[in-house]
Design a protein around this motif. Structure first.
Motif: not given
Length: 482
Positions: A187-194, A199-204, A219-227
């Motif tokens: 699970a940790e390996k998948y989350f590191k890929q996520a 982070e790349m999508i969040y910066r865009k 942006l709200r959606r991408d913030t939720n994913v990153l958090v």
């Protein structure tokens, strides 16, 4: 004896009828008064008098129950009007479906999650991980459908389809980490890929979020994913024993996104700090989040009680305390336990191992059995680690029910206990788990006694009225025998 016999022979049936009616009336008055006193003060008047005044005269130890809290009618009515409805919350410490919930099902053959609980999670995923601009990216369109799929294999297949369209689809890695990974390491390996993709999508999204309302939603959606990803990575580190790393990740996340306090990341931080035995840091977190303006939780209330109990539990003895009285620190610890028990009365039975635990659900009901299961599942070890803490809890937690005899109608420090929790908990917890309900205060012995005395006297009065001669003979026989 001759005088008594002569006296009884001169009595008429009317006398016996008047005597039984009078005794029935008096016992009825005593019963009504006892019931009124119990409703208002939570104790039996006869028991209170016997404990406070009669026991010391015969050499007993005076041990009167704590004085009940005073509530005016206005306060009671206001509390009832302001009492919040039962609201289901996302469990801050929910387990991983593939690595933990599925493993339990493979071993026991029992489904640890209810359909209602999983349906709530599906709604959460759609709210957190989708937005109106998903149609602009084919991979997000596939994932929007994936979160609505009921079959786990269909969701996993859709996640792989999204990755074929876009190898940087963060939500696809999230789904695989949650449901396909069979170990925390995977699970940790998948989350590191996520995390890398998120982070790349969040910066865009940050660069173009002001262009339109649609970009703001993205942006709200991408913030939720990153958090979400960062939080789950911290939880993976905690489960894999890298606790200091997990604490740092949680602190950084809380600093980076301070407005997302509703996600209750501080509860993850509290549990990790308790594992480190960093009690000063735990107290600092409590000082920030144990605030009157914030919604309480079992983690907040019971952690505060644990810290206060830690100061006195090692040397605490109920026998010694009953002789010399409680010290200031012990009073503070007892009051903290009463506060925690009033908030959620189901936790002590799990901490004291009077009731067996099950895996915590993905959603909890604050003040309910589901929250108690979730708290005790992770925090029982912290109570066991502090010597005497469970003993102090065992000696004091039931005192809360003497302080608040009718918790469904009024409270002491919190709103009245919501009666709707039992129904919601039965939806959240698996069927093989016996749902805990609020422990009702039992009626004192003397209320049962006066009720029985009143009923018995009334029955004698009725029999004397219907069969006066027979009851006269019976009364004379009883008097002679006695």
């Amino acid at each position: 004896l001759l005088t008594v016999t002569v006296f009884l022979s001169t009595l008429t049936p009317k006398f016996y009828f008047a005597l039984t009616v009078t005794s029935s009336f008096i016992s009825g008055l005593i019963f009504v008064f006892e019931w009124w006193h119990f409703r208002k003060y939570g104790t039996s008047f006869i028991e209170q008098v016997s404990v406070s005044h009669l026991r010391p005269l015969i050499g007993g130890i005076e041990n009167s129950p704590p004085a009940p809290a005073a509530f005016s009618a206005g306060e009671n009515e206001t509390s009832r009007q302001n009492m919040p409805e039962c609201k289901v919350w996302r469990n801050p410490l929910n387990l991983f479906r593939g690595a933990e919930y599925s493993r339990y099902m493979w071993v026991t053959g029992k489904e640890p999650l209810t359909y209602y609980d999983m349906n709530l999670s599906a709604q959460d995923h759609q709210n957190f991980f989708t937005c109106d601009t998903d149609a602009l990216r084919p991979s997000d369109t596939v994932m929007q459908k994936a979160w609505r799929e009921r079959n786990p294999q269909a969701r996993i297949k859709a996640a792989y389809q999204a990755l074929e369209l876009n190898n940087d689809c963060a939500t696809a890695y999230v789904l695989l980490a949650e449901e396909e990974a069979t170990t925390i390491v995977d699970a940790e390996k998948y989350f590191k890929q996520a995390l890398k993709a998120g982070e790349m999508i969040y910066r865009k999204s940050q660069n173009c979020h002001s262009q339109s309302p649609q970009h703001e939603a993205q942006l709200r959606r991408d913030t939720n994913v990153l958090v979400y990803v960062k939080r789950r990575l911290a939880m993976c580190a905690r489960k894999l024993g890298r606790i200091r790393e997990a604490v740092k990740m949680m602190r950084d996340l809380m600093k980076e996104f301070p407005l997302l306090s509703m996600l209750n990341i501080h509860e993850n931080l509290l549990e990790a700090l308790l594992e480190l035995q960093a009690y000063a840091d735990v107290q600092a977190v409590l000082a920030k989040y144990d605030d009157i303006s914030l919604p309480k939780s079992a983690a907040i209330c019971y952690t505060a009680a644990l810290l206060k109990a830690r100061a006195v539990s090692e040397r605490f003895s109920p026998e010694t305390a009953s002789k010399r009285g409680l010290s200031t620190a012990e009073i503070n610890a007892v009051e903290a336990i009463h506060r925690a028990v009033e908030f959620n009365p189901h936790v002590p039975k799990y901490l004291l191992e009077m009731k067996s635990l099950v895996l915590p659900p993905e959603h909890i009901l604050k003040r309910g059995d589901s929250e108690a299961v979730a708290y005790a599942f992770f925090h029982l070890q912290h109570w066991k680690r502090i010597e005497g803490a469970l003993n102090l809890l065992h000696c004091t937690w039931e005192g809360t029910f003497r302080m608040i005899p009718y918790p469904l109608e009024k409270g002491h420090l919190f709103y009245p206990y919501p009666s709707c929790t039992e129904t919601a908990d039965r939806e959240l917890l698996p069927t093989f788990h016996e749902v805990s309900v609020y422990p009702q205060k039992e009626l004192p012995f003397f209320i049962h006694f006066t009720a029985g005395l009143c009923s018995f006297s009334a029955m004698l009065a009725l029999l004397t009225h219907q069969f006066p001669e027979l009851m006269v003979v019976f009364a004379k026989a009883v008097s002679v025998v006695s």
